[in-house]
Each structure stands twice: as C-alpha cells, then as structure tokens.
Write a protein that holds these residues in place. Structure first.
Motif, PDB file in Angstrom:
ATOM      1  N   ALA A  29       0.833  -1.202   0.000  1.00 17.45           N
ATOM      2  CA  ALA A  29       0.000   0.000   0.000  1.00 17.45           C
ATOM      3  C   ALA A  29       0.864   1.247   0.000  1.00 17.45           C
ATOM      4  O   ALA A  29       1.938   1.274   0.594  1.00 17.45           O
ATOM      5  CB  ALA A  29      -0.919  -0.015   1.217  1.00 17.45           C
ATOM      6  N   TRP A  78      -1.400   9.594   1.459  1.00 18.27           N
ATOM      7  CA  TRP A  78      -1.883   8.222   1.504  1.00 18.27           C
ATOM      8  C   TRP A  78      -2.177   7.699   2.899  1.00 18.27           C
ATOM      9  O   TRP A  78      -2.809   6.665   3.051  1.00 18.27           O
ATOM     10  CB  TRP A  78      -0.862   7.286   0.845  1.00 18.27           C
ATOM     11  N   ALA A  81       0.710   3.153   5.935  1.00 21.09           N
ATOM     12  CA  ALA A  81       0.667   1.859   5.231  1.00 21.09           C
ATOM     13  C   ALA A  81       1.144   0.723   6.113  1.00 21.09           C
ATOM     14  O   ALA A  81       0.951  -0.443   5.777  1.00 21.09           O
ATOM     15  CB  ALA A  81       1.523   1.921   3.970  1.00 21.09           C
ATOM     16  N   HIS A 161      -9.930   1.890   2.898  1.00 21.82           N
ATOM     17  CA  HIS A 161      -8.948   2.874   3.354  1.00 21.82           C
ATOM     18  C   HIS A 161      -9.025   4.041   2.387  1.00 21.82           C
ATOM     19  O   HIS A 161      -8.702   3.899   1.207  1.00 21.82           O
ATOM     20  CB  HIS A 161      -7.534   2.309   3.380  1.00 21.82           C
ATOM     21  N   ASN A 164     -10.064   3.474  -1.365  1.00 20.88           N
ATOM     22  CA  ASN A 164      -9.845   2.103  -1.839  1.00 20.88           C
ATOM     23  C   ASN A 164     -10.558   1.109  -0.916  1.00 20.88           C
ATOM     24  O   ASN A 164     -10.205   0.986   0.253  1.00 20.88           O
ATOM     25  CB  ASN A 164      -8.351   1.797  -1.895  1.00 20.88           C
ATOM     26  N   LYS A 166     -10.421  -2.078  -1.173  1.00 20.16           N
ATOM     27  CA  LYS A 166      -9.751  -3.386  -1.240  1.00 20.16           C
ATOM     28  C   LYS A 166      -8.328  -3.278  -0.708  1.00 20.16           C
ATOM     29  O   LYS A 166      -7.364  -3.396  -1.455  1.00 20.16           O
ATOM     30  CB  LYS A 166      -9.745  -3.882  -2.686  1.00 20.16           C
ATOM     31  N   ARG A 167      -8.204  -3.062   0.591  1.00 15.41           N
ATOM     32  CA  ARG A 167      -6.886  -2.963   1.211  1.00 15.41           C
ATOM     33  C   ARG A 167      -6.762  -4.078   2.243  1.00 15.41           C
ATOM     34  O   ARG A 167      -7.541  -4.166   3.186  1.00 15.41           O
ATOM     35  CB  ARG A 167      -6.708  -1.604   1.867  1.00 15.41           C
ATOM     36  N   ARG A 169      -4.957  -5.714   5.254  1.00 16.22           N
ATOM     37  CA  ARG A 169      -4.066  -5.374   6.380  1.00 16.22           C
ATOM     38  C   ARG A 169      -3.730  -6.665   7.101  1.00 16.22           C
ATOM     39  O   ARG A 169      -4.621  -7.397   7.541  1.00 16.22           O
ATOM     40  CB  ARG A 169      -4.757  -4.398   7.327  1.00 16.22           C
ATOM     41  N   SER A 179       0.115  -3.186   5.015  1.00 17.02           N
ATOM     42  CA  SER A 179      -1.042  -3.246   4.128  1.00 17.02           C
ATOM     43  C   SER A 179      -0.641  -3.474   2.680  1.00 17.02           C
ATOM     44  O   SER A 179       0.432  -3.052   2.242  1.00 17.02           O
ATOM     45  CB  SER A 179      -1.846  -1.948   4.219  1.00 17.02           C
ATOM     46  N   THR A 181      -2.575  -3.597  -1.438  1.00 19.00           N
ATOM     47  CA  THR A 181      -3.755  -3.201  -2.203  1.00 19.00           C
ATOM     48  C   THR A 181      -3.698  -3.786  -3.609  1.00 19.00           C
ATOM     49  O   THR A 181      -2.649  -4.263  -4.062  1.00 19.00           O
ATOM     50  CB  THR A 181      -3.851  -1.671  -2.336  1.00 19.00           C
TER      51      THR A 181
END
Length: 200
Positions: A29, A78, A81, A161, A164, A166-167, A169, A179, A181
């Motif tokens: 990520a 961002w 991450a 997140h 998004n 589709k992250r 973790r 993370s 993505t």
C-alpha cells in the motif's frame, strides 16, 4: 499479468506436504511504511529549513526527492501503510519488498497463505512490451522474498482505506502491521480469500 499464471510456480515453491490455501497478486500500500530494520542502511534526514524545503520540493516535482520529504508526502497523501518497531515482522517484510536501492525493473508481488506459513513472493523482472516467453521467464523466476509461520500472524482483513475498498491489512503477533492493495479496477476476491485463510 493475471495472477492465476503463478499457480504452478507457487506449488513448486512450497515445502513437501505444505498446502496452498489462497494467494493474491497485490502491491504494498502507498503511505508511510514501518521503519527500516536496525541493520538496514538508513537514508540521511535533512534538518531545519532544508527539511521543510525537501517536503515542498517533493510535492512540486517527483523528480526532486529526499527520503524525509517522501515519507512526509506519503503520510499526507496516503496515510499510514504499516506500523511497527524497527526489525518487527512488518519492518522486515516491507524492507524485503522495497530495499533502499531498488532496481528499476517491475515485478509482481504475491501474497500466499498456506497451512503452515505466510509467504510473500516476488516475480522475475517484467518488460513493458513483453512476449509470451518474457512472461513465462518472469513466472519461472518467481521466488520467496519473505516468509513467516502462521503463529506469527495475528489477523488479516480486507476493508476500506480512504477511496480504496480493497486494502488487505496483515497484523502480526509482535504488534506490527503492513497493508497491501490492488488497483480499483481489479477484483478484491483474491485478497479476501487470503484474509479468510489466515488466522483471525
């Protein structure tokens, strides 16, 4: 490249009797990563006004960059991450995938959940305009960049997140996390399968 092309190669990388439960092609990520391990080479941080100038130059032009400025811009744009102490599982994993002097080649990252371990694999270098032979060579050169026993994984989940949804973790038992993505246009199904195959 479709992640299913790696199925046979992943089967060759696991130990005898080890069963692959799920895998997904993903990227680390974007955002502020966990700190480098203690034994890794650390970039020098500028001080004073140069620090503020470095951050501003990083925002204005991506061609002018300082490590400190990169980390500040990542945090602002961002978010976070990954977290953890230097040398924690997330720190070692991120360093294995993003060394201090990265090569310019593009490589796929695969997150693999087996009945014994969490594996993170990296493909061979890929070309922008590749032939079938180039793609096959990239798959054949895929290797394990990092691994941890299932006991070291505390939990894994896929969620939102920022923009998004589709992250992935992955939390480790030492308190660190990292993370991953996939692009918005790609399915999050493989990431959810990996999360479901890891401990809750």
């Amino acid at each position: 490249m479709d992640g299913s092309r790696y199925r046979d190669r992943i089967g060759q990388l696991v130990e005898p009797g080890e069963r692959v439960l799920a895998y997904a092609k993903a990227d680390t990520a974007k955002g502020a990563p966990p700190p480098l391990p203690l034994d890794a080479a650390k970039p020098e941080a500028p001080v004073g006004r140069l620090s503020i100038g470095a951050a501003l130059l990083n925002l204005i032009s991506p061609l002018i960059s300082w490590g400190w400025g990169d980390r500040l811009v990542d945090r602002i744009l961002w978010g976070i991450a990954g977290r953890g102490d230097p040398g924690a599982a997330a720190s070692r994993l991120h360093h294995a995938l993003d060394p201090p002097r990265p090569e310019l080649a593009v490589r796929d990252i695969l997150i693999v959940a087996t009945d014994r371990r969490l594996l993170v694999c990296v493909s061979g270098p890929m070309k922008l305009l590749s032939s079938r032979e180039d793609d096959e060579r990239s798959v054949d050169e895929t290797g394990i960049a990092w691994s941890a026993s299932r006991a070291e994984v505390a939990s894994a989940r896929v969620g939102w997140h920022r923009l998004n949804p589709k992250r992935l973790r992955i939390d480790f038992t030492d308190g660190s996390w990292l993370s991953f993505t996939v692009p918005i246009a790609e399915s999050g199904g493989p990431l959810r399968a990996v999360a479901a195959a890891l401990p809750d």
